[in-house]
Design a protein around this motif. Structure first.
Motif, short mmCIF file in Angstrom:
data_model
loop_
_atom_site.label_atom_id
_atom_site.label_comp_id
_atom_site.label_asym_id
_atom_site.label_seq_id
_atom_site.Cartn_x
_atom_site.Cartn_y
_atom_site.Cartn_z
N UNK A 13 64.59 106.42 84.10
CA UNK A 13 65.80 106.24 83.31
C UNK A 13 67.02 106.73 84.08
N UNK A 14 68.15 106.06 83.83
CA UNK A 14 69.41 106.45 84.46
C UNK A 14 70.55 105.91 83.60
N UNK A 58 68.63 99.75 93.37
CA UNK A 58 68.31 101.15 93.66
C UNK A 58 67.40 101.74 92.59
N UNK A 59 67.62 101.35 91.33
CA UNK A 59 66.76 101.85 90.26
C UNK A 59 65.36 101.26 90.37
N UNK A 60 65.27 100.00 90.77
CA UNK A 60 63.96 99.39 91.01
C UNK A 60 63.23 100.16 92.13
N UNK A 61 63.97 100.47 93.19
CA UNK A 61 63.40 101.22 94.31
C UNK A 61 62.96 102.60 93.85
N UNK A 88 77.91 103.84 81.11
CA UNK A 88 77.57 104.63 79.94
C UNK A 88 76.34 104.15 79.19
N UNK A 89 75.79 103.02 79.58
CA UNK A 89 74.59 102.51 78.92
C UNK A 89 73.35 102.97 79.68
N UNK A 90 72.36 103.41 78.92
CA UNK A 90 71.10 103.89 79.51
C UNK A 90 70.30 102.71 80.05
N UNK A 91 69.82 102.84 81.27
CA UNK A 91 68.98 101.83 81.91
C UNK A 91 67.58 102.42 82.10
N UNK A 92 66.56 101.60 81.83
CA UNK A 92 65.18 102.06 81.96
C UNK A 92 64.39 101.01 82.74
N UNK A 93 63.83 101.41 83.87
CA UNK A 93 62.97 100.54 84.66
C UNK A 93 61.52 100.95 84.39
N UNK A 110 55.17 94.77 89.17
CA UNK A 110 56.06 93.88 88.42
C UNK A 110 56.96 94.77 87.58
N UNK A 111 58.27 94.70 87.84
CA UNK A 111 59.22 95.62 87.22
C UNK A 111 60.21 94.90 86.32
N UNK A 112 60.70 95.63 85.33
CA UNK A 112 61.73 95.12 84.44
C UNK A 112 62.66 96.28 84.09
N UNK A 113 63.95 95.96 84.02
CA UNK A 113 64.94 96.97 83.64
C UNK A 113 65.55 96.56 82.31
N UNK A 114 65.43 97.45 81.34
CA UNK A 114 66.05 97.25 80.03
C UNK A 114 67.26 98.17 79.93
N UNK A 115 68.22 97.75 79.16
CA UNK A 115 69.38 98.61 78.94
C UNK A 115 70.40 97.95 78.05
N UNK A 116 71.48 98.67 77.90
CA UNK A 116 72.59 98.12 77.14
C UNK A 116 72.33 98.06 75.66
N UNK A 117 73.22 97.40 75.00
CA UNK A 117 73.10 97.25 73.55
C UNK A 117 71.96 96.31 73.22
N UNK A 118 71.13 96.71 72.31
CA UNK A 118 70.01 95.85 71.92
C UNK A 118 68.86 95.86 72.89
#
Length: 132
Positions: A13-14, A58-61, A88-93, A110-118
């Motif tokens: 998370x970042x 960079x977050x994927x790395x 300001x939105x939390x990102x989660x890989x 296999x990676x995915x990054x979720x974040x933002x509103x919703x």
């Protein structure tokens, strides 16, 4: 560590803030105003300053390196941006092991990054690592 297909990649998370985006833009020589100027970003149809593509990478790395362990190596990282993320939105890989090559020791994540509103998918990618 024994690795198997389908094994989860623990989340990383970042939450990048405006200062992080400004500093990251400075060190990567990315001075596009959509990353630091709220008014300009809004004039471009965005809700505010957006995270730059390279920061998503960079977050994927970071997630791949955390999975590989302190003595592991990240050999490849690739990703494709899908939706913007704002300061300001939390990102989660997170993700899972997609393949294990016993002959070479290469592990494909296999990676995915979720974040933002919703909790939208901001990007999808993959990484190839050698476990430590």
């Amino acid at each position: 560590m024994k690795v198997h297909t389908g094994q989860p990649v623990p989340p990383v998370e970042f939450t990048p803030d405006a200062v992080t985006l400004l500093r990251f833009g400075a060190v990567t020589r990315n001075a596009h105003r959509i990353h630091y100027d709220t008014g300009f970003a809004r004039s471009e149809g965005l809700d505010g300053p957006v995270v730059m593509a390279q920061l998503h990478g960079c977050l994927m790395h970071r997630a791949a390196m955390a999975f590989a362990g302190p003595d592991g190596r990240v050999l490849e990282v690739e990703w494709q941006n899908r939706a913007p993320a704002l300061a300001g939105e939390r990102l989660v890989v997170s993700g899972s092991v997609g393949a294990v090559d016993p002959a070479t020791g290469r592990v494909t994540l296999d990676l995915v990054e979720h974040g933002g509103r919703g909790d939208v998918v901001c990007c999808r990618g993959r990484a190839v690592v050698l476990m430590g």
